[in-house]
Scaffold this motif. Structure first.
Motif, short mmCIF file in Angstrom:
data_model
loop_
_atom_site.label_atom_id
_atom_site.label_comp_id
_atom_site.label_asym_id
_atom_site.label_seq_id
_atom_site.Cartn_x
_atom_site.Cartn_y
_atom_site.Cartn_z
N GLN A 44 43.30 -3.26 -1.77
CA GLN A 44 43.61 -2.94 -0.38
C GLN A 44 43.61 -4.19 0.49
OE1 GLN A 44 41.04 0.19 1.06
NE2 GLN A 44 41.42 1.48 -0.74
N ARG A 45 42.75 -5.14 0.15
CA ARG A 45 42.63 -6.35 0.97
C ARG A 45 43.70 -7.38 0.63
NH1 ARG A 45 39.15 -8.50 4.42
NH2 ARG A 45 39.00 -10.76 4.60
N PHE A 46 43.96 -7.60 -0.67
CA PHE A 46 44.85 -8.69 -1.09
C PHE A 46 46.24 -8.22 -1.51
CE2 PHE A 46 40.45 -10.06 -2.14
CZ PHE A 46 40.35 -11.09 -1.22
N GLY A 47 46.38 -6.92 -1.78
CA GLY A 47 47.69 -6.37 -2.10
C GLY A 47 48.31 -6.93 -3.36
N SER A 48 49.63 -7.02 -3.37
CA SER A 48 50.37 -7.44 -4.56
C SER A 48 50.35 -8.94 -4.80
CB SER A 48 51.82 -6.95 -4.46
OG SER A 48 52.43 -7.50 -3.29
N ALA A 49 49.67 -9.69 -3.93
CA ALA A 49 49.58 -11.13 -4.14
C ALA A 49 48.74 -11.47 -5.36
CB ALA A 49 48.98 -11.80 -2.89
N PHE A 50 47.91 -10.52 -5.81
CA PHE A 50 47.06 -10.73 -6.98
C PHE A 50 47.25 -9.60 -7.98
CE2 PHE A 50 45.12 -13.41 -3.85
CZ PHE A 50 44.56 -14.47 -4.57
N SER A 51 46.90 -9.89 -9.23
CA SER A 51 46.81 -8.86 -10.26
C SER A 51 45.34 -8.50 -10.44
CB SER A 51 47.40 -9.38 -11.57
OG SER A 51 48.77 -9.71 -11.40
N TYR A 52 45.09 -7.35 -11.09
CA TYR A 52 43.73 -6.83 -11.15
C TYR A 52 43.37 -6.44 -12.58
CZ TYR A 52 44.61 -6.92 -6.22
OH TYR A 52 44.95 -7.36 -4.96
N LEU A 53 42.17 -6.85 -12.99
CA LEU A 53 41.67 -6.61 -14.34
C LEU A 53 40.38 -5.83 -14.26
CD1 LEU A 53 41.44 -9.21 -17.22
CD2 LEU A 53 39.47 -7.80 -16.63
N GLU B 76 44.49 6.30 -13.56
CA GLU B 76 44.59 6.23 -12.10
C GLU B 76 45.22 4.93 -11.61
OE1 GLU B 76 40.65 6.87 -10.68
OE2 GLU B 76 40.59 8.99 -11.29
N HIS B 77 45.17 3.87 -12.43
CA HIS B 77 45.67 2.56 -11.99
C HIS B 77 46.55 1.95 -13.08
CE1 HIS B 77 42.94 2.57 -8.53
NE2 HIS B 77 42.02 3.04 -9.35
N PRO B 78 47.75 2.47 -13.25
CA PRO B 78 48.62 1.98 -14.33
C PRO B 78 49.05 0.53 -14.16
CG PRO B 78 49.79 3.51 -12.87
CD PRO B 78 48.35 3.59 -12.50
N ARG B 79 48.96 -0.01 -12.95
CA ARG B 79 49.36 -1.40 -12.73
C ARG B 79 48.24 -2.39 -13.08
NH1 ARG B 79 54.01 -2.03 -9.71
NH2 ARG B 79 54.84 -0.12 -8.77
N TRP B 80 47.03 -1.90 -13.22
CA TRP B 80 45.92 -2.79 -13.56
C TRP B 80 45.91 -3.08 -15.06
CZ3 TRP B 80 41.01 -0.45 -10.77
CH2 TRP B 80 41.21 -0.49 -9.38
N LEU B 81 45.34 -4.22 -15.41
CA LEU B 81 45.04 -4.52 -16.81
C LEU B 81 43.65 -3.95 -17.08
CD1 LEU B 81 45.62 -5.95 -19.50
CD2 LEU B 81 44.62 -8.02 -18.50
N VAL B 82 43.56 -2.92 -17.92
CA VAL B 82 42.30 -2.19 -18.13
C VAL B 82 41.94 -2.23 -19.61
CG1 VAL B 82 41.11 0.01 -17.89
CG2 VAL B 82 42.80 -0.68 -16.18
N GLY B 83 40.67 -2.44 -19.91
CA GLY B 83 40.22 -2.44 -21.29
C GLY B 83 38.72 -2.28 -21.38
N ARG B 84 38.24 -2.15 -22.60
CA ARG B 84 36.81 -1.94 -22.82
C ARG B 84 36.12 -3.26 -23.12
NH1 ARG B 84 33.26 -0.22 -27.11
NH2 ARG B 84 31.54 1.03 -26.24
N ALA B 85 34.97 -3.48 -22.48
CA ALA B 85 34.15 -4.66 -22.75
C ALA B 85 32.72 -4.34 -22.32
CB ALA B 85 34.67 -5.88 -22.01
#
Length: 391
Positions: free
Chosen positions: A44-53, A68-77
């Motif tokens: 919400q703060r930085f928008g599309s200027a950054f990617s999210y993991l 819920e967030h298909p644009r994020w890079l999501v994984g288990r760690a």
């Protein structure tokens, strides 16, 4: 070991995202993402200027985040499991991360702690998670973390904090009282690390919680006056809470129902430590209220005129070993007022002696001016109680 999850409220996530200092790069990460509130706030703060993991040890949380967030890079760690990290594709992307938001697990059953990532010590889970993150980040990365307030002062995590202060620039941004997390009672604080150097290399001097701020550096040094055996003597007029060395618990002052007369009441805020007895990091405690307290004769207090108490505490914690060596005595260890004055002066402050129960005088170091009135506040506020209320 079982870890109890308490996810970050949205209002707190927004405050943390606002403190990220993103100088370079394009990837913001949360390696204990849970419900995703921290990255939601960052997006919400930085928008599309950054990617999210986003990463988490809970498979169900990972599945929900992916949905819920298909644009994020999501994984288990799992930050507390070396094998999990070796096999995690998202953790392998850590070198590209320029900013991290993290609310690591605080609570755990049994209280035995766990090994730090390098295996050298048993530490709390929150500290172990933060060490894993800081050790994996590239220089210049910004890490905003929410940590239990007692961690910086605990014996269990002390060596890690000393290492972090050598390796990174550290700032204490704000503190939160109990109730910030629904259903949890931990006191917490928000911290910002700027990753500067690799392990064992000192970070360059820069403004922050570990440095003395510009302006007035006056510190009143106060010795308590009331012996424990005289604390219950009745006096007319208002009373103030009595503070003894047993009141200093993991960096905080736990008031009991013992009250004393107003004559020796000293107004806060104060940084307290034992004059006599065993000295540990947890015994460097903060009385952050402006209300006055009566100090036992086994106590020493420092009252800064302008320096934030968190800055003074950080200076004392970073020099804990040197301060501990100033305690002498063949029986119970003790610290003299002169020895504390010398230590505070070596840290770059301007110490001066003040009487218990007396007001603070004007600045004498030439850096500014401040005055504190011993009669500030109502006798019915804070730690005070009137004679009629006592009856």
């Amino acid at each position: 070991m079982r870890v109890d999850p308490f996810y970050t409220p949205s209002w707190l996530a927004a405050e943390m995202a606002a403190e990220l200092d993103l100088r370079t790069g394009s990837l913001v990460a949360d390696f204990t993402a849970g419900g995703g509130a921290l990255l939601d706030a960052a997006e919400q703060r930085f928008g599309s200027a950054f990617s999210y993991l986003a990463a988490d040890c809970d498979r169900r949380a990972v599945a929900r985040l992916r949905s819920e967030h298909p644009r994020w890079l999501v994984g288990r760690a799992d930050l507390l499991n070396e094998r999990s990290l070796r096999q995690s594709p998202v953790w392998a992307r850590r070198s590209a991360v320029s900013g991290v938001l993290v609310n690591p697990p605080f609570s755990y059953r049994g209280g035995a702690g766990m090994r730090s990532p390098n295996g050298s010590a048993v530490v709390s889970p929150a500290a172990a998670c933060l060490e894993t993150i800081l050790s994996g980040m590239s220089p210049g990365s910004s890490v905003v973390a929410l940590m239990p307030r007692g961690s910086r002062k605990s014996e269990k995590d002390r060596k890690l904090w000393q290492s972090w202060e050598r390796r990174h620039a550290l700032e204490v941004l704000r503190a939160y009282s109990r109730g910030a997390f629904p259903g949890a009672y931990a006191r917490t604080e928000m911290l910002r690390f700027t990753v500067e150097k690799g392990p064992g290399v000192a970070a360059p001097s820069r403004p922050g919680v570990n440095r003395i701020i510009a302006g007035c550096t006056c510190i009143d040094i106060i010795r308590g006056r009331v012996p424990v055996h005289r604390r219950s003597q009745r006096e007319s007029g208002p009373l103030a809470a009595f503070v003894h060395t047993t009141s200093l618990q993991e960096g905080e002052v736990e008031l009991r129902e013992e009250m004393c007369g107003w004559r020796w009441a000293t107004p806060g805020p104060l940084v307290l430590l034992p004059r006599v007895g065993r000295f540990t990091p947890g015994k460097i405690a903060v009385w952050s209220e402006s209300a006055s307290v009566v100090l036992s004769d086994c106590m020493l207090a420092m009252r800064p005129l302008a320096t934030p108490v968190d800055v003074l505490v950080s200076s004392l914690m970073s020099s804990f070993g040197v301060l501990a060596e100033r305690y002498g005595g063949s029986c119970a260890p003790y610290l003299t007022v002169a020895a504390l004055e010398a230590h505070v002066a070596e840290l770059g402050y301007s110490p001066r002696r003040a009487q218990a129960g007396g007001p603070s005088e004007l600045c004498s170091c030439g850096g500014g001016s401040a005055v504190m009135d011993v009669n500030q506040g109502s006798p019915l506020q804070g730690a005070l109680i009137s004679e009629s209320a006592r009856r």
